[in-house]
Scaffold this motif. Structure first.
Motif, PDB file in Angstrom:
ATOM      1  N   HIS A  18      65.361 135.765 -33.978  1.00 12.12           N
ATOM      2  CA  HIS A  18      66.569 135.121 -34.536  1.00 12.12           C
ATOM      3  C   HIS A  18      67.840 135.955 -34.324  1.00 12.12           C
ATOM      4  O   HIS A  18      67.875 137.148 -34.606  1.00 12.12           O
ATOM      5  CB  HIS A  18      66.425 134.870 -36.042  1.00 12.12           C
ATOM      6  CG  HIS A  18      67.759 134.680 -36.684  1.00 12.12           C
ATOM      7  ND1 HIS A  18      68.437 133.483 -36.614  1.00 12.12           N
ATOM      8  CD2 HIS A  18      68.583 135.544 -37.331  1.00 12.12           C
ATOM      9  CE1 HIS A  18      69.608 133.615 -37.211  1.00 12.12           C
ATOM     10  NE2 HIS A  18      69.719 134.866 -37.655  1.00 12.12           N
ATOM     11  N   THR A  20      72.215 135.076 -34.748  1.00 11.41           N
ATOM     12  CA  THR A  20      73.214 134.044 -35.013  1.00 11.41           C
ATOM     13  C   THR A  20      73.941 133.705 -33.719  1.00 11.41           C
ATOM     14  O   THR A  20      74.332 134.600 -32.976  1.00 11.41           O
ATOM     15  CB  THR A  20      74.211 134.555 -36.075  1.00 11.41           C
ATOM     16  OG1 THR A  20      73.530 134.618 -37.316  1.00 11.41           O
ATOM     17  CG2 THR A  20      75.403 133.626 -36.208  1.00 11.41           C
ATOM     18  N   ARG A  22      77.227 131.733 -32.100  1.00 10.92           N
ATOM     19  CA  ARG A  22      78.547 131.200 -32.516  1.00 10.92           C
ATOM     20  C   ARG A  22      79.314 130.508 -31.391  1.00 10.92           C
ATOM     21  O   ARG A  22      80.383 129.958 -31.633  1.00 10.92           O
ATOM     22  CB  ARG A  22      79.388 132.329 -33.120  1.00 10.92           C
ATOM     23  CG  ARG A  22      78.773 132.943 -34.368  1.00 10.92           C
ATOM     24  CD  ARG A  22      79.655 134.009 -34.996  1.00 10.92           C
ATOM     25  NE  ARG A  22      79.108 134.463 -36.264  1.00 10.92           N
ATOM     26  CZ  ARG A  22      78.224 135.445 -36.409  1.00 10.92           C
ATOM     27  NH1 ARG A  22      77.791 136.098 -35.350  1.00 10.92           N
ATOM     28  NH2 ARG A  22      77.778 135.786 -37.602  1.00 10.92           N
ATOM     29  N   SER A 142      81.313 130.822 -45.464  1.00 12.69           N
ATOM     30  CA  SER A 142      82.778 130.907 -45.600  1.00 12.69           C
ATOM     31  C   SER A 142      83.402 129.588 -46.059  1.00 12.69           C
ATOM     32  O   SER A 142      84.585 129.558 -46.394  1.00 12.69           O
ATOM     33  CB  SER A 142      83.399 131.354 -44.278  1.00 12.69           C
ATOM     34  OG  SER A 142      82.857 130.613 -43.219  1.00 12.69           O
ATOM     35  N   LYS A 178      70.456 141.751 -34.252  1.00 13.16           N
ATOM     36  CA  LYS A 178      71.185 142.630 -35.174  1.00 13.16           C
ATOM     37  C   LYS A 178      70.189 143.451 -35.992  1.00 13.16           C
ATOM     38  O   LYS A 178      69.276 142.874 -36.611  1.00 13.16           O
ATOM     39  CB  LYS A 178      72.062 141.784 -36.106  1.00 13.16           C
ATOM     40  CG  LYS A 178      73.043 142.593 -36.903  1.00 13.16           C
ATOM     41  CD  LYS A 178      74.042 141.662 -37.570  1.00 13.16           C
ATOM     42  CE  LYS A 178      75.090 142.419 -38.324  1.00 13.16           C
ATOM     43  NZ  LYS A 178      76.099 141.520 -38.888  1.00 13.16           N
TER      44      LYS A 178
HETATM   45  C1  LIG Z   1      74.316 132.453 -46.527  1.00 14.25           C
HETATM   46  C2  LIG Z   1      74.894 132.925 -45.230  1.00 14.25           C
HETATM   47  C3  LIG Z   1      76.230 132.714 -44.965  1.00 14.25           C
HETATM   48  C4  LIG Z   1      76.779 133.099 -43.750  1.00 14.25           C
HETATM   49  N1  LIG Z   1      78.078 132.817 -43.505  1.00 14.25           N
HETATM   50  C5  LIG Z   1      78.600 133.096 -42.300  1.00 14.25           C
HETATM   51  C6  LIG Z   1      79.926 132.698 -42.005  1.00 14.25           C
HETATM   52  O1  LIG Z   1      80.623 132.129 -42.820  1.00 14.25           O
HETATM   53  N2  LIG Z   1      80.404 132.957 -40.765  1.00 14.25           N
HETATM   54  C7  LIG Z   1      79.652 133.575 -39.809  1.00 14.25           C
HETATM   55  O2  LIG Z   1      80.153 133.759 -38.707  1.00 14.25           O
HETATM   56  N3  LIG Z   1      78.377 133.966 -40.069  1.00 14.25           N
HETATM   57  C8  LIG Z   1      77.844 133.734 -41.280  1.00 14.25           C
HETATM   58  N4  LIG Z   1      76.536 134.080 -41.555  1.00 14.25           N
HETATM   59  C9  LIG Z   1      75.725 134.750 -40.532  1.00 14.25           C
HETATM   60  C10 LIG Z   1      75.554 136.232 -40.839  1.00 14.25           C
HETATM   61  O3  LIG Z   1      76.761 136.911 -40.570  1.00 14.25           O
HETATM   62  C11 LIG Z   1      74.428 136.782 -39.979  1.00 14.25           C
HETATM   63  O4  LIG Z   1      73.228 136.102 -40.297  1.00 14.25           O
HETATM   64  C12 LIG Z   1      74.226 138.276 -40.225  1.00 14.25           C
HETATM   65  O5  LIG Z   1      75.337 139.009 -39.799  1.00 14.25           O
HETATM   66  C13 LIG Z   1      72.988 138.764 -39.478  1.00 14.25           C
HETATM   67  O6  LIG Z   1      73.121 138.516 -38.094  1.00 14.25           O
HETATM   68  P1  LIG Z   1      72.026 137.703 -37.291  1.00 14.25           P
HETATM   69  O7  LIG Z   1      71.848 136.377 -37.962  1.00 14.25           O
HETATM   70  O8  LIG Z   1      72.581 137.585 -35.900  1.00 14.25           O
HETATM   71  O9  LIG Z   1      70.781 138.504 -37.326  1.00 14.25           O
HETATM   72  C14 LIG Z   1      75.975 133.737 -42.763  1.00 14.25           C
HETATM   73  C15 LIG Z   1      74.617 133.947 -43.052  1.00 14.25           C
HETATM   74  C16 LIG Z   1      74.089 133.552 -44.261  1.00 14.25           C
HETATM   75  C17 LIG Z   1      72.632 133.768 -44.531  1.00 14.25           C
END
Ligand SMILES: Cc1cc2nc3c(=O)[nH]c(=O)nc-3n(C[C@H](O)[C@H](O)[C@H](O)COP(=O)(O)O)c2cc1C
Length: 356
Positions: A18, A20, A22, A142, A178
């Motif tokens: 996993h 994230t 974007r 956010s 990450k």
């Molecule tokens: C409840 C929750 C809210 C999040 N909100 C945001 C967000 O508003 N914007 C964003 O770019 N990433 C958001 N994230 C992603 C996190 O930044 C990301 O999961 C974290 O930095 C770990 O990185 P990875 O998912 O790439 O492992 C969110 C994750 C979670 C679980």
């Protein structure tokens, strides 16, 4: 707890990869896939079977634009799919109301948290399914930067509240995994374990994090985790600190009781932040430190039982029977009796008056 292990299923393999995502390709998502993902959300476990959440699929570019501004994240505009998960205690309250039934518990905080958990679980379940299809996505907490405005944009009725958004599609970026903190700091057996020094325990993790490139940050390396903690904890958004007020405005019954300072657990006895002194003169409904209980109770009779409810130390009021004694007891006296700051007491009384 680190070590090599054999990954035992395709699902776990995907979950351990996993990241994230974007940025997305323009490739649209087939409507049958969207349908399947919605069914996955619908099949997710749900607290007491009540299904107290809803999903709002954002397809209107204008709404997306407004939400992107609230999130402070332009890429929200480019999300191929964007869903917002909300606590939904409205639907069940309506189902009860149509049977002429208005239970007090329809909007209590238990319902709220059931809905919050339901929404979060459904969102994560969708994310697992998204990743299983070689797509990727991002959560958007956010949206809560301005929950009141989100409520207005989505036209959310009473007893609902936004939880988080998810955006997904076919990835147009390939971020690094990450790093995560070691499991030994997060997983305990039978009871919580406090470390002697967290900084010492995360030394290696701090270094590992500095090797990570965050694609959002012009391909720059990121700070160590311990430095990220400082910057995130000091970077607060006023609206988010006051989120409980929006939850209340949505009709959820917080049932807040006054808890004396001495009973509230804290790591710091004195906040290191400087507290500005300010003097209290008169509240908007005219309550002052020297307002006496006889006047207060004659104007707002229900306040007496309210006070008895919020703080057991106020039980002493029950034994004050004469009007003279009530006249000589001020709000300031009452605050001392209840071991609570007079201004907080006035604020609580005022909120109760506002409710009437
Ligand atoms: C409840 C929750 C809210 C999040 N909100 C945001 C967000 O508003 N914007 C964003 O770019 N990433 C958001 N994230 C992603 C996190 O930044 C990301 O999961 C974290 O930095 C770990 O990185 P990875 O998912 O790439 O492992 C969110 C994750 C979670 C679980």
């Amino acid at each position: 707890m680190k070590g090599v292990f054999v990954v035992s299923s395709e699902t776990i393999k995907k979950q351990l990869e996993h990241r994230t995502i974007r940025e997305f390709k323009d490739t649209p998502i087939d409507k049958d896939i969207v349908r399947q993902l919605l069914e996955v959300a619908n099949r997710t476990s749900t607290s007491v079977g009540m299904q107290s959440y809803s999903i709002i699929r954002i397809t209107d570019p204008q709404k997306k634009g407004k939400i992107a501004e609230i999130c402070g994240q332009k890429y929200v505009n480019r999300l191929p799919e964007f869903w917002i998960f909300v606590v939904d205690a409205f639907r069940n309250a309506k189902i009860a109301a149509e049977q002429n039934f208005y239970p007090e518990s329809r909007n209590d905080m238990d319902r709220f948290f059931q809905g919050f958990t339901d929404a979060s679980l459904a969102a994560q379940n969708v994310m697992v399914a998204v990743e299983s299809l070689d797509m990727g996505g991002c959560f958007f907490g956010s949206i809560l930067n301005d929950s009141q405005q989100i409520i207005e944009i989505l036209n959310l009725p009473e007893y609902t509240f936004p939880v988080l958004g998810i955006g997904f599609g076919y990835p147009n970026q390939n971020p690094q995994l990450k790093p995560r903190m070691g499991l030994d700091l997060k997983v305990f057996e039978n009871e919580y374990k406090v470390e002697d020094s967290y900084l010492e325990s995360i030394k290696d993790y701090d270094l590992e994090m500095q090797e990570y490139y965050d694609l959002r940050d012009s391909n720059r390396r990121v700070d160590s985790f311990s430095k990220q903690v400082i910057s995130r904890l000091t970077n607060t958004i006023e609206n988010r600190l006051k989120i409980i007020n929006t939850i209340r405005r949505q009709g959820f019954d917080l049932q807040m009781e006054y808890i004396p300072e001495g009973e509230i657990r804290t790591m710091f006895k004195i906040s290191p932040k400087e507290v500005k002194e300010h003097s209290f003169e008169e509240s908007k409904s005219g309550l002052k430190l020297d307002t006496n209980l006889a006047d207060l109770f004659s104007k707002h009779p229900y306040i007496k039982s309210y006070l008895l409810n919020i703080n057991p130390k106020f039980n002493k009021i029950k034994s004050i029977n004469s009007n003279d004694e009530l006249k000589s007891t001020t709000i300031e006296d009452l605050s001392k009796l209840g071991d609570m700051p007079a201004e907080s007491l006035i604020y609580m009384i005022e909120s109760r008056i506002d409710e009437e």
